[in-house]
Design a protein around this motif. Structure first.
Motif, PDB file in Angstrom:
ATOM      1  N   ARG A 114       8.260 -20.607  -2.087  1.00  0.00           N
ATOM      2  CA  ARG A 114       7.629 -20.361  -3.389  1.00  0.00           C
ATOM      3  C   ARG A 114       7.461 -21.662  -4.181  1.00  0.00           C
ATOM      4  O   ARG A 114       6.546 -21.791  -4.979  1.00  0.00           O
ATOM      5  CB  ARG A 114       8.438 -19.351  -4.180  1.00  0.00           C
ATOM      6  N   PRO A 119      -0.282 -21.649  -0.319  1.00  0.00           N
ATOM      7  CA  PRO A 119      -0.692 -20.266  -0.588  1.00  0.00           C
ATOM      8  C   PRO A 119      -0.525 -19.316   0.600  1.00  0.00           C
ATOM      9  O   PRO A 119      -0.149 -18.163   0.413  1.00  0.00           O
ATOM     10  CB  PRO A 119      -2.166 -20.399  -0.970  1.00  0.00           C
ATOM     11  N   GLY A 120      -0.779 -19.770   1.806  1.00  0.00           N
ATOM     12  CA  GLY A 120      -0.619 -18.904   2.967  1.00  0.00           C
ATOM     13  C   GLY A 120       0.805 -18.424   3.137  1.00  0.00           C
ATOM     14  O   GLY A 120       1.051 -17.260   3.449  1.00  0.00           O
ATOM     15  N   HIS A 122       2.978 -18.372   0.632  1.00  0.00           N
ATOM     16  CA  HIS A 122       3.288 -17.570  -0.553  1.00  0.00           C
ATOM     17  C   HIS A 122       2.932 -16.119  -0.277  1.00  0.00           C
ATOM     18  O   HIS A 122       3.675 -15.203  -0.636  1.00  0.00           O
ATOM     19  CB  HIS A 122       2.504 -18.060  -1.770  1.00  0.00           C
ATOM     20  N   THR A 123       1.784 -15.904   0.346  1.00  0.00           N
ATOM     21  CA  THR A 123       1.348 -14.549   0.673  1.00  0.00           C
ATOM     22  C   THR A 123       2.351 -13.891   1.612  1.00  0.00           C
ATOM     23  O   THR A 123       2.746 -12.741   1.410  1.00  0.00           O
ATOM     24  CB  THR A 123      -0.053 -14.579   1.308  1.00  0.00           C
ATOM     25  N   LEU A 124       2.791 -14.615   2.620  1.00  0.00           N
ATOM     26  CA  LEU A 124       3.790 -14.084   3.546  1.00  0.00           C
ATOM     27  C   LEU A 124       5.063 -13.718   2.792  1.00  0.00           C
ATOM     28  O   LEU A 124       5.595 -12.626   2.945  1.00  0.00           O
ATOM     29  CB  LEU A 124       4.101 -15.107   4.637  1.00  0.00           C
ATOM     30  N   ALA A 126       5.497 -13.024  -0.338  1.00  0.00           N
ATOM     31  CA  ALA A 126       5.322 -11.962  -1.330  1.00  0.00           C
ATOM     32  C   ALA A 126       5.010 -10.610  -0.707  1.00  0.00           C
ATOM     33  O   ALA A 126       5.412  -9.578  -1.236  1.00  0.00           O
ATOM     34  CB  ALA A 126       4.195 -12.348  -2.291  1.00  0.00           C
ATOM     35  N   GLU A 127       4.283 -10.608   0.419  1.00  0.00           N
ATOM     36  CA  GLU A 127       3.763  -9.350   0.935  1.00  0.00           C
ATOM     37  C   GLU A 127       4.465  -8.803   2.161  1.00  0.00           C
ATOM     38  O   GLU A 127       4.266  -7.645   2.500  1.00  0.00           O
ATOM     39  CB  GLU A 127       2.271  -9.499   1.248  1.00  0.00           C
ATOM     40  N   CYS A 128       5.252  -9.592   2.830  1.00  0.00           N
ATOM     41  CA  CYS A 128       5.897  -9.103   4.048  1.00  0.00           C
ATOM     42  C   CYS A 128       7.063  -8.196   3.664  1.00  0.00           C
ATOM     43  O   CYS A 128       8.082  -8.669   3.173  1.00  0.00           O
ATOM     44  CB  CYS A 128       6.387 -10.267   4.908  1.00  0.00           C
TER      45      CYS A 128
END
Length: 137
Positions: A114, A119-120, A122-124, A126-128
């Motif tokens: 974080r 960004p890639g 960050h997505t992992l 936040a969303e995994c």
């Protein structure tokens, strides 16, 4: 062949198409092997840039499994791109957590991700759901 290499032509098929009309009878396989040797022995500062697939392979492999030339080449690539260096650090850290079964380090890894501007990842992070649930239970 060395002249074409030094001019920046590193495609064995292209060079073969150029030299067959001049009477060369060598196989394309032999030419590809020659170019492969040139790539591995080339100075990383002057060698043609590696493909994205090659760089990804270097990042995803354990550093100890890379040859000396590969280690030197990835070091050169990472020195030129700070984002890629940060990504490599995080990917290898995550791999270490997985392979050494150190799940307790996952929250620390997520915090580090974080903080990096990636960004890639960050997505992992936040969303995994697996990562999220694992770290908050």
């Amino acid at each position: 062949m060395d002249d074409r290499w030094n001019q920046g032509c590193t495609n064995a098929w292209k060079v073969r198409e150029e030299i067959v009309p001049l009477g060369c009878t060598g196989s394309c396989q032999r030419l590809r092997a020659y170019f492969h040797t040139k790539r591995l022995s080339a100075d990383p500062g002057t060698a043609p840039p590696p493909s994205p697939r090659t760089v990804a392979g270097w990042i995803l492999r354990h550093p100890d499994s890379l040859s000396e030339v590969e280690q030197l080449r990835i070091k050169t690539v990472l020195a030129r791109c700070l984002e890629l260096e940060a990504l490599t650090r995080q990917v290898r850290s995550f791999a270490r957590i997985l392979t050494e079964r150190q799940g307790q380090q996952l929250p620390e890894w997520l915090n580090a991700v974080r903080q990096d501007d990636l960004p890639g990842l960050h997505t992992l992070a936040a969303e995994c759901p697996l990562l999220h649930d694992r770290c908050h239970t």
